[in-house]
Each structure stands twice: as structure tokens, then as C-alpha cells.
Design a protein around this motif. Structure first.
Motif, PDB file in Angstrom:
ATOM      1  N   ALA A  74       3.016   9.887  12.435  1.00 44.48           N
ATOM      2  CA  ALA A  74       1.697  10.067  11.820  1.00 44.48           C
ATOM      3  C   ALA A  74       1.839   9.781  10.333  1.00 44.48           C
ATOM      4  CB  ALA A  74       1.198  11.485  12.053  1.00 44.48           C
ATOM      5  N   VAL A  75       0.942   8.951   9.790  1.00 48.23           N
ATOM      6  CA  VAL A  75       1.061   8.538   8.390  1.00 48.23           C
ATOM      7  C   VAL A  75      -0.290   8.603   7.695  1.00 48.23           C
ATOM      8  CG1 VAL A  75       3.040   7.011   8.805  1.00 48.23           C
ATOM      9  CG2 VAL A  75       0.718   6.082   8.958  1.00 48.23           C
ATOM     10  N   TRP A  84       2.940  13.181   3.480  1.00 52.81           N
ATOM     11  CA  TRP A  84       2.193  11.954   3.744  1.00 52.81           C
ATOM     12  C   TRP A  84       2.547  11.355   5.099  1.00 52.81           C
ATOM     13  CZ3 TRP A  84       4.237  13.422  -0.899  1.00 52.81           C
ATOM     14  CH2 TRP A  84       3.349  13.544  -1.970  1.00 52.81           C
ATOM     15  N   PHE A  85       3.588  11.842   5.729  1.00 52.52           N
ATOM     16  CA  PHE A  85       3.941  11.358   7.060  1.00 52.52           C
ATOM     17  C   PHE A  85       4.626  12.480   7.831  1.00 52.52           C
ATOM     18  CE2 PHE A  85       7.699  10.453   4.514  1.00 52.52           C
ATOM     19  CZ  PHE A  85       8.751  10.807   5.336  1.00 52.52           C
ATOM     20  N   ALA A  86       4.610  12.356   9.160  1.00 52.77           N
ATOM     21  CA  ALA A  86       5.227  13.371  10.019  1.00 52.77           C
ATOM     22  C   ALA A  86       5.665  12.706  11.313  1.00 52.77           C
ATOM     23  CB  ALA A  86       4.244  14.505  10.305  1.00 52.77           C
ATOM     24  N   GLU A 139       0.864  -1.173   0.000  1.00 52.41           N
ATOM     25  CA  GLU A 139       0.000   0.000   0.000  1.00 52.41           C
ATOM     26  C   GLU A 139       0.899   1.221   0.000  1.00 52.41           C
ATOM     27  OE1 GLU A 139      -1.919   0.947   3.935  1.00 52.41           O
ATOM     28  OE2 GLU A 139      -1.540  -1.181   4.274  1.00 52.41           O
ATOM     29  N   GLU A 140       0.300   2.383  -0.221  1.00 51.77           N
ATOM     30  CA  GLU A 140       1.085   3.598  -0.396  1.00 51.77           C
ATOM     31  C   GLU A 140       1.202   4.378   0.914  1.00 51.77           C
ATOM     32  OE1 GLU A 140       2.490   3.457  -3.105  1.00 51.77           O
ATOM     33  OE2 GLU A 140       1.245   3.643  -4.898  1.00 51.77           O
ATOM     34  N   PHE A 141       2.433   4.798   1.226  1.00 58.29           N
ATOM     35  CA  PHE A 141       2.715   5.732   2.308  1.00 58.29           C
ATOM     36  C   PHE A 141       3.335   6.998   1.705  1.00 58.29           C
ATOM     37  CE2 PHE A 141       2.325   1.743   4.409  1.00 58.29           C
ATOM     38  CZ  PHE A 141       1.957   1.991   5.717  1.00 58.29           C
ATOM     39  N   GLY A 142       2.930   7.310   0.498  1.00 59.48           N
ATOM     40  CA  GLY A 142       3.430   8.479  -0.224  1.00 59.48           C
ATOM     41  C   GLY A 142       2.575   8.680  -1.451  1.00 59.48           C
ATOM     42  N   THR A 182      -1.452  16.309   3.275  1.00 59.53           N
ATOM     43  CA  THR A 182      -0.955  17.447   4.032  1.00 59.53           C
ATOM     44  C   THR A 182      -1.113  17.150   5.512  1.00 59.53           C
ATOM     45  OG1 THR A 182      -1.189  19.848   4.349  1.00 59.53           O
ATOM     46  CG2 THR A 182      -3.194  18.630   3.824  1.00 59.53           C
ATOM     47  N   LEU A 183       0.009  17.121   6.237  1.00 63.98           N
ATOM     48  CA  LEU A 183       0.022  16.830   7.659  1.00 63.98           C
ATOM     49  C   LEU A 183       0.898  17.844   8.384  1.00 63.98           C
ATOM     50  CD1 LEU A 183       0.599  12.944   7.787  1.00 63.98           C
ATOM     51  CD2 LEU A 183      -1.538  14.144   8.257  1.00 63.98           C
TER      52      LEU A 183
END
Length: 667
Positions: free
Chosen positions: A305-306, A295-297, A282-285, A338-339
Motif C-alpha cells: 500500500a502506497v 507513506w507505505f505499508a 513522483e513522491e512515495f515519501g 499515515t497508513l
């Protein structure tokens, strides 16, 4: 609401969702961030000339616009912009730095002081001037604060006469009239760069870079450099990425380790110091269309956080040590890329099929999420809203095609027995992109009147891994057209849609697919084509902006090697093949798909004669309509087209004049 459902012709159902209501709810909040303990973000204002307002949520929960009209917080870097603001607290007061769309200057503003915003950067008379994105306030030399950001500087009048580099801007305004006072931090070694991420100890920086002809979803490089004693970026080294590996984002963790998202394994997954973190299919970007997408922080506690998923992106919290991933509870089924994080708090933008995008805060310590800004409010009885279904269709060669199907829906009316509804097949822009299944009143405008809508995630769309994304390589105008047609015909064959009342519609790259579908298939009775690509040769020969100027090398092939392919696939080269009526909508200030290409296409259509069509051009609009009056006119014109072609009345909607020679033109 009556107890008995009555029959009425599809397309004529009475709807409380007017074009003005749909326009008023168009757009979504973007770029949330923390200023001290407050969450701020930008949001659209269609009724205020289409500007983007900067909004803050105070400690007492009230929301207020930080800047009055005509201030417009939006960057034009790479024409699609990116993160246009940042904020901090100095001396107990909020200080915000933002890009103003009209002049593209950086401004400093202290909203609690009562003073007007003050410019930080000069104007330039060369080409497109000086443009800024991803500002961050940092301690500078000699105790003076600076704003580190990416500068896009035009060196000539052509769209490709420019350079991009990291620059430090004095926060005290001393460079407002002096280009020489801007401190260049890096050499212009790459055509494209993202903002520098600074390590927690302030000694190193990491960023992404790439060069023509690659797009960032094809291949980027993750660069790392030390920060020298002079306060500039040293010689970088490449840590990850390359021609066939897309690194979508990079961040530092609180303990000074690098975390990034790469598709080296076929999906955008997370890597920490080069090692995979909980790899999944699956996508994390996602596709980096705008610098500042996140997409993550990483959180200070070590969690991350993703946004993750197949197709839709959901918000979760990942423990990189145990690989435990817990999704935020709530009604939101898709989140924008956006995170922002602050302590244990995460700010995001989420929506759902029955909820428009809104600003959401997740407290990772308590595990609770809540709406804190741009809250969804039912502008209409939810009984009039569509209930979309995610479906997978099959194209001719057996490949899967993902789509979102929005059947007509009305609490009191149904179609005549034995009759099937018309359907509009929508092709999204990009084309390397996707469309969220989030409430869109433009879709409800049609479904509440008895017209079905389906959004096709044709081959080349993101969210389904690199293999799915690469289906469009050198196949643009083929795979996208075939996939849309396969979905349309499958809906007709199963009895969901009327085979004789199918329309195709799209904007930008979707406008290309719509036009190509009209020219090279006989599936559709009509089409709506919005600020489209029509002439591949012209697009690849300098008639667009720098960012996408080499995009077609992957979508179609190198122009010098396959010039005939460019001509064969271009609807603008074959207007005689278009037999179905169409509506063409164009912004007259569009730098991506300029009106000149649209007007050349129309001249050829008129020369051939015969096909009814209309052309509406809008002053003051660019690539993407933002003004309420424009959106109202465009939406009503689209409905009028379908009414005339599909054979129903559209009361209360101005009749669109379709001509065979000269086309109606005007806003």
C-alpha cells in the motif's frame, strides 16, 4: 435558494459558515491502526479543550471514544509529536497503550474491563521530563510483554539538554514509579531516532537516525542491527542514506526483506534491499516531521500500500514485481501520511476539496474502499463551498510556483460589476511541507463572504521533488516571499484579484513569510501573522526547541558565518519597514515560537509608532491553536482586520481594535 443572483460588495456576502462552525470542523483524524480486526484512530475535539480523543470502530460499525475527557492522546516528542498509541488483543480483550499529553506518561488501558488507565512509566522532574512515541507491544524476556518505543529524556532544564533512544517498557506497570526498571535497548549514538521496525523472524531491527544540523528531509541514515540474546539492539550498520540522502521510512516485508523510501534519485522513491522499485518522478515519501509518519505499508501477500504523487498524495496498491500500481477508487484526492495494514486491509486518512479528512478502509482483495470513521458530513449547503483550482505561476526568474486558488463562491450573490474581489495569500508552515487541497471551512469562511484565498506552495515545499525543495536552501525570507508576491501580483494582473486589496497570512514558518512579506514588499494592504518566527538570530541561539534548533543552517546559512544575513532578513530587526496594518496571534505556551520573541517585536513596533496593529495572545495554547474558543476569536479577528482595511462591513463580527501604540492583548 433564490433563482436570481444579486450583486453585493465583496466581503459582505451573507454566509451560513460562521467561525464556530469552522472551528468545530477544524483538524483531522490521525494515526489509524488495527486492534485485532477493529480500526482505531485519534481525532480532534476542539470543544473539549482541544484534546485528541482515541476512537474505535467496533465490528457492528459503531464508533465510540475509548477515553473520556480530559484524557488527551498526544505525544510531545520533538514538540510536534508522532504516533502516540498502539493496541493489541490479550485474552480476547483489547489492550491499548497510549501517551497522555498532560504528563507525557505511557498508560495501559483495557477499555472493556471498566478499569481506569494505569501508568506504565514514571514522571521526571528534570526539564521536559520523559516523553514517548511510536509504542509497539512485543513479547519480552521471561514471558512478560514489553512496549518498545522511542524515549526522549531530558537531562537538564535547557531545550537541548536531552537524549533520544530506544527503550522497552514493562507492560505490567512495574516501571511506573521506577526509572531503573526501563530497559534501554540502544546507545545514544544519534541525536534523533525513529521507532525500531522488527523483522518478521524477530532477529533484526531497522530504524532511521540523523544528527544536527541536518533535518530529516536533508539527510538520514537507515540503520540495521541484530537483536542480541539479551534482548537489546546490537551494533548497527548503515544500509542507506547519508548527509545528502533522505530516507523517509523503512519497513520489513513479510518475507524478511527491507523496503524503504529514499530521495537519492531526486524523488522519494521505493527501494528494496538497495534496488529501486518502480522508479518514478513522483513522491512515495515526504518530510518526517513526526516519528510514525507512514507513506507505505507492505502487505502479507507481497503487495505494498502506497501514497504517491506530485503535490497531492493518492492511495494505491503497488506490485513491486510487475511495477503495476492501481489507485483506490473513490472521491478522495489527497491522503495524509499515515497508513496501517492488517491482512488484506488498509486503513488511511483521505479527503478532497469537498470532503474533510476521514478514515478510509481499502480492501485490497476486493479492490473496494469505503469510509469507516470520522465521516465527512455537510455542515452547510455545498453550494457555499469554494471550488479550488490547481495552478502554476511563474516567478521573476522563470521558476514555476505551484498554488491552490480558491475564488469567492456563493449560490445567490456575486460581486458588483467591474469590481474585483480581495484575496488572502496564505503561506503554509514548515517551511519544508505542503498544504493539501482538502475541504477547510476556515477557507470557506472567507470565500463564502466574497474574499478569495490562494495557498502558495512556494519554493521549498514538498511534493515536487528534491530540486524544488532545495530552492529554499539559504534563501528563506527571499524565495518564499518572492513566490507569494509573484502569485499575488499575477492574480491581480489577470483581473482575478483587486491589486489594492491583497492580504498575506500564515502561521509558524508561514507567519515568518507573512511578516517578511509585510516588511520587505509593498504588495499587501495588510497581514495576519500567527505564532511566527520573527528574529532569526534569537531562534538560532537557543530560543526554540531542539528539533529545529539548527534548521536555519540550511534555510539561511550558519549563523557564525553569515550573521548579517540573519539580521537583514528578520522582520523583528526592521519593524519600521512595516507600513501595512497587521494582526498578530500568539499562543502563550508555545515552545517552538515563544511569546517572548513576539513581544520583543511588538515593543519595537510600538516604539516606532504609526502602523495600526492588534495583538491577541491565548492562554493554554501552544504551537497550533486547538481550542474552539481560540479559533473562533482568531477567525473573527482576521475577518475584522480585512473589513477595516478593505473597506467593507462585517456584521455580527466583533470589531478588532487596531492601535498604533499599545496593542490589544487578550484571549
Amino acid at each position: 435558494m433564490g433563482d436570481k443572483v444579486r450583486e453585493q460588495a465583496y466581503g459582505t456576502w451573507p454566509s451560513p459558515i460562521g467561525a464556530a462552525l469552522a472551528a468545530a470542523h477544524d483538524g483531522a483524524p490521525q494515526y489509524p491502526g488495527f486492534v485485532g480486526d477493529e480500526v482505531w484512530w485519534t481525532e480532534p475535539r476542539p470543544a473539549e479543550g482541544g484534546r485528541r480523543a482515541l476512537v474505535r470502530r467496533r465490528a457492528d460499525g459503531t464508533e465510540e471514544s475509548v477515553l473520556p475527557p480530559p484524557w488527551n492522546v498526544r505525544s510531545r516528542v520533538m514538540e510536534y509529536g508522532g504516533r502516540p498509541w498502539t493496541g493489541t488483543v490479550r485474552g480476547g480483550r483489547a489492550v491499548v497503550v497510549f501517551v497522555n499529553f498532560t504528563d507525557q506518561r505511557l498508560y495501559r488501558h483495557e477499555p472493556d474491563s471498566g478499569a481506569e488507565p494505569q501508568p506504565l512509566t514514571p514522571l521526571s522532574a528534570v526539564g521536559g521530563g520523559l516523553r514517548w512515541v511510536e509504542p509497539e507491544v512485543r513479547p519480552g524476556r521471561d514471558g512478560r510483554d514489553e512496549v518498545w518505543c522511542v524515549l526522549e529524556e531530558f537531562t537538564g532544564d535547557g531545550p537541548g539538554d536531552l537524549r533520544r533512544l530506544h527503550v522497552a517498557v514493562p507492560l505490567d506497570g512495574s516501571a511506573a514509579e521506577d526509572r531503573a526498571a526501563l530497559r534501554e535497548l540502544s546507545r545514544t549514538g544519534h541525536r534523533f531516532v525513529t521507532g525500531a521496525r522488527i523483522s518478521p523472524d524477530g532477529t533484526r531491527a531497522a530504524w532511521l537516525a540523523w544528527d544536527h544540523p541536518r533535518m530529516p528531509w536533508d539527510g538520514t541514515e537507515l540503520l540495521v542491527a541484530g537483536i542480541t540474546a539479551d534482548g537489546v539492539l546490537g551494533t548497527p550498520r548503515t544500509l542507506a542514506g547519508g548527509e545528502d540522502e533522505s530516507v523517509a521510512q523503512v519497513e520489513w516485508t513479510a518475507d524478511g526483506r527491507l523496503l524503504w523510501s529514499s530521495d537519492r534519485g531526486g524523488w522519494w522513491n521505493l527501494y528494496r534491499d538497495g534496488e529501486p522499485v518502480c522508479p518514478r518522478e513522483e513522491e512515495f515519501g515526504g518530510p518526517l516531521w513526526a516519528p510514525g509518519n507512514r507513506w507505505f505499508a507492505p502487505l502479507d501477500c507481497g503487495l505494498v500500500a502506497v501514497l504517491h504523487g506530485r503535490g497531492a498524495q493518492v492511495l494505491g496498491v503497488l506490485d513491486p514485481e510487475s511495477c503495476e500500481l492501481v489507485d483506490a477508487a473513490g472521491p478522495w484526492t489527497d491522503f495524509a501520511s499515515t497508513l496501517a495494514v492488517h491482512g488484506d486491509r488498509v486503513a488511511a486518512v483521505g479527503g478532497a476539496p469537498r470532503r474533510s479528512f476521514e478514515v478510509v478502509e481499502l480492501d485490497t482483495r476486493l479492490g473496494s474502499a469505503r469510509v469507516i470513521g470520522s465521516a465527512h458530513r455537510d455542515g452547510v449547503d455545498p453550494a457555499y463551498l469554494p471550488e479550488p483550482r490547481e495552478r502554476v505561476f511563474t516567478a521573476a526568474d522563470g521558476r514555476e510556483v505551484h498554488a491552490h486558488v480558491y475564488p469567492p463562491r456563493h449560490p445567490e450573490v456575486t460581486g458588483p460589476e467591474g469590481e474585483r474581489p480581495p484575496y488572502v495569500i496564505r503561506a503554509h508552515g514548515g517551511p519544508t511541507s505542503r498544504v493539501p487541497m482538502v475541504l477547510d471551512l476556515e477557507i470557506a469562511y472567507f470565500t463564502s463572504r466574497g474574499i478569495g484565498v490562494v495557498e502558495v506552495e512556494y519554493g521549498g515545499s514538498t511534493g515536487y521533488g528534491r530540486e524544488y525543495r532545495n530552492r529554499l536552501r539559504e534563501q528563506w525570507g527571499v524565495v518564499d516571499v518572492e513566490d507569494c508576491a509573484a502569485v499575488a501580483l499575477a492574480l491581480a494582473e489577470e483581473g482575478t484579484a483587486d491589486r489594492n486589496r491583497l492580504a498575506v497570512r500564515g502561521g509558524s514558518a508561514g507567519g515568518w513569510t507573512a511578516a517578511a512579506s509585510l516588511a520587505f514588499t509593498d504588495v499587501y494592504a495588510c497581514g495576519t501573522v500567527i505564532y511566527p518566527v520573527l528574529d532569526l538570530t534569537a531562534f538560532a541561539s537557543g530560543e526554540t526547541h531542539d528539533f529545529e534548533s539548527r534548521y536555519l543552517e540550511s534555510l539561511v546559512g550558519p549563523l557564525a558565518e553569515v550573521p548579517e544575513r540573519y539580521r537583514e532578513r528578520s522582520p523583528g530587526e526592521h519593524p519600521e519597514r512595516i507600513a501595512a496594518p497587521f494582526l498578530l496571534l500568539q499562543g502563550l505556551e508555545d515552545p517552538v515560537c515563544p511569546p517572548a520573541a513576539t513581544e520583543r517585536f511588538l515593543e519595537r513596533v510600538r516604539a516606532g509608532g504609526g502602523v495600526p496593529h492588534a495583538y491577541l495572545a491565548f492562554e493554554g495554547e501552544g504551537h497550533g491553536f486547538r481550542r474552539a474558543e481560540t479559533m473562533v476569536r482568531a477567525l473573527e479577528a482576521e475577518l475584522s482586520l480585512y473589513a477595516q482595511v478593505f473597506g467593507f462591513e462585517a456584521p455580527g463580527v466583533p470589531v478588532l481594535e487596531l492601535r498604533t501604540q499599545g496593542a490589544a492583548c487578550g484571549s
